[in-house]
Design a protein around this motif. Structure first.
Motif, mmCIF file in Angstrom:
data_model
loop_
_atom_site.group_PDB
_atom_site.id
_atom_site.type_symbol
_atom_site.label_atom_id
_atom_site.label_comp_id
_atom_site.label_asym_id
_atom_site.label_seq_id
_atom_site.Cartn_x
_atom_site.Cartn_y
_atom_site.Cartn_z
ATOM 1 N N PRO A 1 0.770 -1.245 -0.074
ATOM 2 C CA PRO A 1 -0.021 -0.102 -0.101
ATOM 3 C C PRO A 1 0.991 1.194 -0.070
ATOM 4 O O PRO A 1 1.737 1.357 0.907
ATOM 5 N N LEU A 2 0.383 2.291 -0.877
ATOM 6 C CA LEU A 2 1.231 3.543 -0.923
ATOM 7 C C LEU A 2 1.176 4.148 0.158
ATOM 8 O O LEU A 2 2.009 4.772 0.712
ATOM 9 N N GLN A 3 0.178 3.976 0.966
ATOM 10 C CA GLN A 3 -0.077 4.786 2.258
ATOM 11 C C GLN A 3 0.758 4.330 3.402
ATOM 12 O O GLN A 3 0.827 5.010 4.598
ATOM 13 N N ASP A 4 1.218 3.192 3.136
ATOM 14 C CA ASP A 4 2.471 2.737 4.325
ATOM 15 C C ASP A 4 3.453 2.981 4.018
ATOM 16 O O ASP A 4 4.404 2.774 5.107
ATOM 17 N N SER A 5 3.837 3.799 3.094
ATOM 18 C CA SER A 5 5.010 4.220 2.822
ATOM 19 C C SER A 5 5.456 5.840 2.671
ATOM 20 O O SER A 5 6.670 6.182 2.563
ATOM 21 N N ASN A 6 4.540 6.365 2.089
ATOM 22 C CA ASN A 6 4.723 7.825 1.773
ATOM 23 C C ASN A 6 3.616 8.769 2.725
ATOM 24 O O ASN A 6 2.381 8.537 2.784
ATOM 25 N N GLN B 1 6.915 11.333 13.531
ATOM 26 C CA GLN B 1 8.175 10.525 13.937
ATOM 27 C C GLN B 1 7.688 9.139 14.277
ATOM 28 O O GLN B 1 8.670 8.433 14.042
ATOM 29 N N ILE B 2 6.659 8.869 14.566
ATOM 30 C CA ILE B 2 6.135 7.432 14.905
ATOM 31 C C ILE B 2 5.975 6.840 13.468
ATOM 32 O O ILE B 2 6.761 5.619 13.539
ATOM 33 N N PHE B 3 5.690 7.399 12.532
ATOM 34 C CA PHE B 3 5.660 6.913 11.085
ATOM 35 C C PHE B 3 7.002 6.446 10.637
ATOM 36 O O PHE B 3 7.230 5.370 10.214
ATOM 37 N N LYS C 1 8.655 2.877 9.671
ATOM 38 C CA LYS C 1 9.060 2.611 8.149
ATOM 39 C C LYS C 1 10.483 2.053 8.359
ATOM 40 O O LYS C 1 10.779 1.093 7.762
ATOM 41 N N ARG C 2 11.291 2.578 9.541
ATOM 42 C CA ARG C 2 12.500 2.143 9.663
ATOM 43 C C ARG C 2 12.607 0.447 10.024
ATOM 44 O O ARG C 2 13.293 -0.246 9.578
ATOM 45 N N GLU C 3 11.624 0.290 10.926
ATOM 46 C CA GLU C 3 11.416 -1.040 11.668
ATOM 47 C C GLU C 3 10.961 -2.106 10.285
ATOM 48 O O GLU C 3 11.656 -3.291 10.240
ATOM 49 N N ARG C 4 9.936 -1.407 9.671
ATOM 50 C CA ARG C 4 9.465 -2.437 8.488
ATOM 51 C C ARG C 4 10.764 -2.652 7.519
ATOM 52 O O ARG C 4 10.743 -3.967 7.101
ATOM 53 N N ASP C 5 11.362 -1.601 7.185
ATOM 54 C CA ASP C 5 12.463 -1.842 5.952
ATOM 55 C C ASP C 5 13.445 -2.844 6.713
ATOM 56 O O ASP C 5 14.031 -3.287 5.527
ATOM 57 N N GLY D 1 3.157 -4.938 8.129
ATOM 58 C CA GLY D 1 2.828 -3.542 8.514
ATOM 59 C C GLY D 1 1.647 -3.825 9.835
ATOM 60 O O GLY D 1 1.660 -3.107 10.864
ATOM 61 N N GLU D 2 0.757 -4.536 9.557
ATOM 62 C CA GLU D 2 -0.378 -4.764 10.413
ATOM 63 C C GLU D 2 0.303 -5.736 11.852
ATOM 64 O O GLU D 2 -0.597 -5.684 12.605
#
Length: 422
Positions: A45-50, A63-65, A69-73, A148-149
């Motif tokens: 999903p685009l909304q999970d990255s931008n 900052q939370i986002f 993103k760092r943890e997911r990547d 992500g979920e």
């Protein structure tokens, strides 16, 4: 058309052939192209990255986002399609991957983390991982969406991850607080009682308007917080379905309808003139009632007059004004066969003050039944006519036939019928 990297044309064809036909992203297969594009949009999903694709993200949540993103990547990689250099076991199906077959390796999980190409799927949605992109956790592989979920809840209304602490979770679904609304009137349901309509939240007022039954008596809606009593395909408030005489509520109790009036058990017994012959009490609504010969009994009161056991489901016999179960009747009153001593159930033969089954009333010599046949008795025994003639009867010296009945004459050693003695 997407193809896995690092393969020559022949291996690419082999890879495509190893996938389910409707999932092959080949320009000659429109269904496969459509499936691939749909999975790309769904799984990444685009909304999970931008930032630009998130409508609910506040400035203080960026900052939370970024941390998410760092943890997911850091847990994201892509699978590599290659020719097996040895025999392996597929992580998905558990079957063997033979040397020189194609496999997909998730290097982030180790050299032994391999799958058949058609088995390289997300452990949550069980769909092929689009472009072989995966995230990993505890030895499992996920599509980007479902990984992500694992880190943040996803609002089921806007499909965006929730990065603040204020959200609603109900029926195993998560909502931004501002999105947890009735799907009909859009009133906020946060902190309010609600129901679910086809998977969507709905307020009580809208639910009543859409689904509530109408009471057969007062013609008003039966609210979701009211007891809905159903009788004969009609709906009633529990306080509307009452006894016509004492007005007690009938929900959860036995009752009777007489002349279109509802009667509770007590009122029914008071107005019913039928009484049990044994105990003299009335009959509750729905109670089993026995009515032999126009009289009434409770099933527990209708007992054998000899052994006193209930005879509700047994055969019984009326004997001299009493009801007697069959075992007691057989023991006390039934006629018994003089030969086998068993009870005579139907018919039989009476002879000399004794009773016999038809099959037991037999010739003493050949054992054939002599019921409804001529027979002779001699010395207390019975014989069919053929056996009697052969064993005991004399022959007439005049006509040479057997002398069985009537007068006869004997002279010296010869015998004659009376009419043959001339």
């Amino acid at each position: 058309m997407w193809v896995p990297a690092g393969l020559d044309a022949n291996l690419i064809e082999d890879y495509m052939a190893s996938l389910p036909r409707h999932k092959v992203p080949h320009f000659k297969n429109p269904d496969g192209i459509s499936y691939h594009n749909k999975q790309l949009i769904q799984q990444i999903p685009l909304q999970d990255s931008n930032f630009e694709n998130i409508s609910t993200l506040e400035d203080d949540e960026r900052q939370i986002f970024n941390g998410f993103k760092r943890e997911r990547d850091s847990q994201m990689d892509s699978g590599k399609v290659m020719v097996a250099d040895d025999n392996y076991v597929c992580r998905k199906c558990g079957k063997e991957i033979y040397q020189d077959d194609l496999l997909v390796r998730a290097s982030a999980l180790g050299e032994e983390a391999v799958w058949h190409p058609g088995c390289f799927e997300c452990c949550k949605c069980n769909e092929l991982l689009a472009d072989l992109i995966y995230c990993y956790k505890d030895g499992d592989i996920f599509c980007v969406r479902h990984f992500g979920e694992e880190l943040k809840p996803r609002c089921c209304m806007c499909d965006e991850l929730i990065f603040n602490g204020e959200y609603v979770r109900t029926d195993e679904k998560a909502y931004h607080a501002q999105h947890f609304v009735c799907h009909i009137c859009e009133c906020s349901l946060t902190g309010e009682q609600h129901l679910v309509d086809d998977g969507l939240p709905i307020c009580i007022a809208c639910y009543d308007d859409k689904f509530a039954s109408v009471c057969h008596k007062c013609n008003k809606s039966i609210g979701v917080d009211e007891e809905d009593v159903i009788y004969d395909d009609e709906h009633w408030h529990d306080y509307c379905l009452v006894c016509s005489l004492c007005n007690c509520r009938l929900s959860g109790t036995s009752f009777v309808i007489r002349d279109d009036n509802f009667l509770c058990s007590d009122c029914y017994q008071k107005t019913d003139d039928k009484r049990c012959k044994t105990c003299g009490k009335g009959f509750e609504p729905g109670a089993k009632r026995l009515e032999p010969k126009g009289e009434f009994w409770h099933d527990t009161c209708f007992v054998c007059d000899i052994c006193k056991s209930p005879i509700t489901s047994k055969k019984f016999i009326q004997h001299e004004g009493s009801q007697v179960c069959c075992p007691c009747f057989d023991q006390k009153f039934a006629k018994r066969c003089a030969k086998c001593e068993e009870v005579l159930r139907e018919g039989g033969v009476a002879c000399g003050g004794a009773f016999y089954h038809r099959d037991c009333f037999q010739c003493e010599i050949c054992n054939a039944s002599i019921a409804n046949q001529a027979f002779q008795q001699k010395d207390g025994f019975r014989y069919c006519m053929p056996c009697y003639k052969q064993q005991y009867a004399k022959r007439c010296a005049g006509c040479d036939s057997y002398i069985v009945n009537g007068e006869y004459y004997t002279v010296d050693s010869d015998s004659w019928h009376k009419e043959c003695f001339k």
